[in-house]
Design an enzyme around this catalytic site. Sequence first.
Site, PDB file in Angstrom:
ATOM      1  N   PRO A  31     -11.565  -7.153  -3.192  1.00  0.00           N
ATOM      2  CA  PRO A  31     -12.972  -6.783  -3.196  1.00  0.00           C
ATOM      3  C   PRO A  31     -13.487  -6.495  -1.797  1.00  0.00           C
ATOM      4  CG  PRO A  31     -12.730  -9.156  -3.466  1.00  0.00           C
ATOM      5  CD  PRO A  31     -11.353  -8.578  -3.541  1.00  0.00           C
ATOM      6  N   ILE A  32     -14.537  -5.673  -1.732  1.00  0.00           N
ATOM      7  CA  ILE A  32     -15.134  -5.365  -0.437  1.00  0.00           C
ATOM      8  C   ILE A  32     -16.455  -6.117  -0.272  1.00  0.00           C
ATOM      9  CG2 ILE A  32     -13.976  -3.135  -0.235  1.00  0.00           C
ATOM     10  CD1 ILE A  32     -16.582  -1.814  -1.120  1.00  0.00           C
ATOM     11  N   ASP A  33     -16.579  -7.244  -0.962  1.00  0.00           N
ATOM     12  CA  ASP A  33     -17.807  -8.034  -0.890  1.00  0.00           C
ATOM     13  C   ASP A  33     -18.130  -8.467   0.538  1.00  0.00           C
ATOM     14  OD1 ASP A  33     -17.560  -7.769  -3.582  1.00  0.00           O
ATOM     15  OD2 ASP A  33     -17.421  -9.897  -4.052  1.00  0.00           O
ATOM     16  N   ASP A  69       2.660  -8.433   4.115  1.00  0.00           N
ATOM     17  CA  ASP A  69       3.329  -7.136   3.983  1.00  0.00           C
ATOM     18  C   ASP A  69       4.839  -7.223   4.159  1.00  0.00           C
ATOM     19  OD1 ASP A  69       1.022  -5.800   3.400  1.00  0.00           O
ATOM     20  OD2 ASP A  69       0.732  -4.937   5.391  1.00  0.00           O
ATOM     21  N   ARG A 112       3.890   6.187   2.359  1.00  0.00           N
ATOM     22  CA  ARG A 112       2.552   5.960   2.905  1.00  0.00           C
ATOM     23  C   ARG A 112       2.598   5.139   4.187  1.00  0.00           C
ATOM     24  NH1 ARG A 112      -0.164   2.434  -0.266  1.00  0.00           N
ATOM     25  NH2 ARG A 112      -1.771   2.604   1.332  1.00  0.00           N
ATOM     26  N   ILE A 170      -2.030 -14.356  -0.457  1.00  0.00           N
ATOM     27  CA  ILE A 170      -3.092 -13.388  -0.176  1.00  0.00           C
ATOM     28  C   ILE A 170      -3.449 -12.574  -1.418  1.00  0.00           C
ATOM     29  CG2 ILE A 170      -3.881 -11.559   1.368  1.00  0.00           C
ATOM     30  CD1 ILE A 170      -3.147 -14.122   2.836  1.00  0.00           C
ATOM     31  N   ARG A 224      -6.764   2.889   0.701  1.00  0.00           N
ATOM     32  CA  ARG A 224      -7.624   1.717   0.871  1.00  0.00           C
ATOM     33  C   ARG A 224      -8.456   1.805   2.146  1.00  0.00           C
ATOM     34  NH1 ARG A 224     -10.041  -2.157  -2.083  1.00  0.00           N
ATOM     35  NH2 ARG A 224     -10.397  -4.047  -0.864  1.00  0.00           N
TER      36      ARG A 224
END
Length: 417
Positions: free
Chosen positions: A122-124, A304, A396, A326, A92
């Site tokens: 989204p990366i808007d 998280d 990760r 979230i 990401r």
Amino acid sequence: MKKLIIEGGRELSGSVRIGGAKNSAVALIPATILTKGKCVIRNVPDISDVKILLEMMHELGSKITYKDEILTVDNKNVENVAISEEYASKIRASYYFMGALLGKFHHAEMSCPGGCVIGSRPIDFHIDAFKRMGAHIVENGGNYKMDAAELQGRDIFFDFPSVGATINVMFAAVLAKGKTRIINAAREPEIANVASFLNSMGARIMGAGSGTIEIDGVKELGNGEVDVIPDRIEAGTYLIIGALLGRDFKITDIVEEHIYSLISKLKDAGCNLKVEGDVITINKTKNLKAVNIKTTVYPGFPTDLGQPMSTFLTQCEGESSFEETIYENRLRHIPHLNNMGADIKAFDKTALIRGRTPLVGRKVKATDLRAGASMLVAGMIADGTTIVYNIEHLLRGYEKIVDKLNNVGANIRLIDE
């Protein structure tokens, strides 16, 4: 394909050192693109997300050395090449190359970023902010091409305080003309860590860690250095494990302020813990009390830690609620917990957890990074053997987690099939 084999019920005693924050490191590495100078980043965690980003930096022409958690980067020969789908789809945080390359070269090309499937991300906000600053952006089949004759400082307001968008706008703004203000900026500690690094290069960023960040653009950046802050999510995960299995179990190199929301909830549940400077000592507590968890932006309870905390709640007497605000897919681990003996009813983004329920070892899956942490916690407290598949997700974000836990008494094997 990797899997974990966990023998449950092992008491933990000793100490675990917390490494550098994943969510800082994955932003600090692309930040180096903004300078032709040399950069030194210390306390860099040895995790797969970092390794992928370093591969991407090599593709751009960076000269890199990484040893003993110290990363040195020389970008004098960096070229602005497109970030391929092969790399972008793996992580990401690849989207940070958008802001860094656009800020440095006024041009960026890359595919849509990947990462865990935990919901719509989204990366808007990123794209809209870049456009306001003067970028022309074309999207075609998930591939973005961005160009700007000049980036101009602007007031950028976020409807939601996005960490990724806040950092990406900082990257675009540090070399832009004039002043940029980010209003309703994210306040997570990782934001201040990245701003400190950029300021060490000569950037002029004020207010990082607050709701309004001001950036005065400069013409160029020089050498930079920074220490990655301790990983508050790693610290929180070990704290949850210690509350269930610890005997004078110590977690070192923590920042209490960064995990205060979790500490507060554990105390409400009756946990036996003590904070002394950068060390927390925690012991297994009997008769834990039910508490309610609602994830939100910092300084609230972090999304998280919601999934590993839901495993903790199965061991609390009474009914607890876990509400995720979230991401919409944070509850995909619930069927696996129920398969191990939990009594959880899930409704949209809320789960009602009735405890205390003994857990038994089963074959389960890590559906994403933090779900992997949830399954790990469940396996460690379960009766018998638990096998967790798709464990690549967990690796990760947690540095040497198997070694760290085995060194304090756990019995976990990492198998590569």
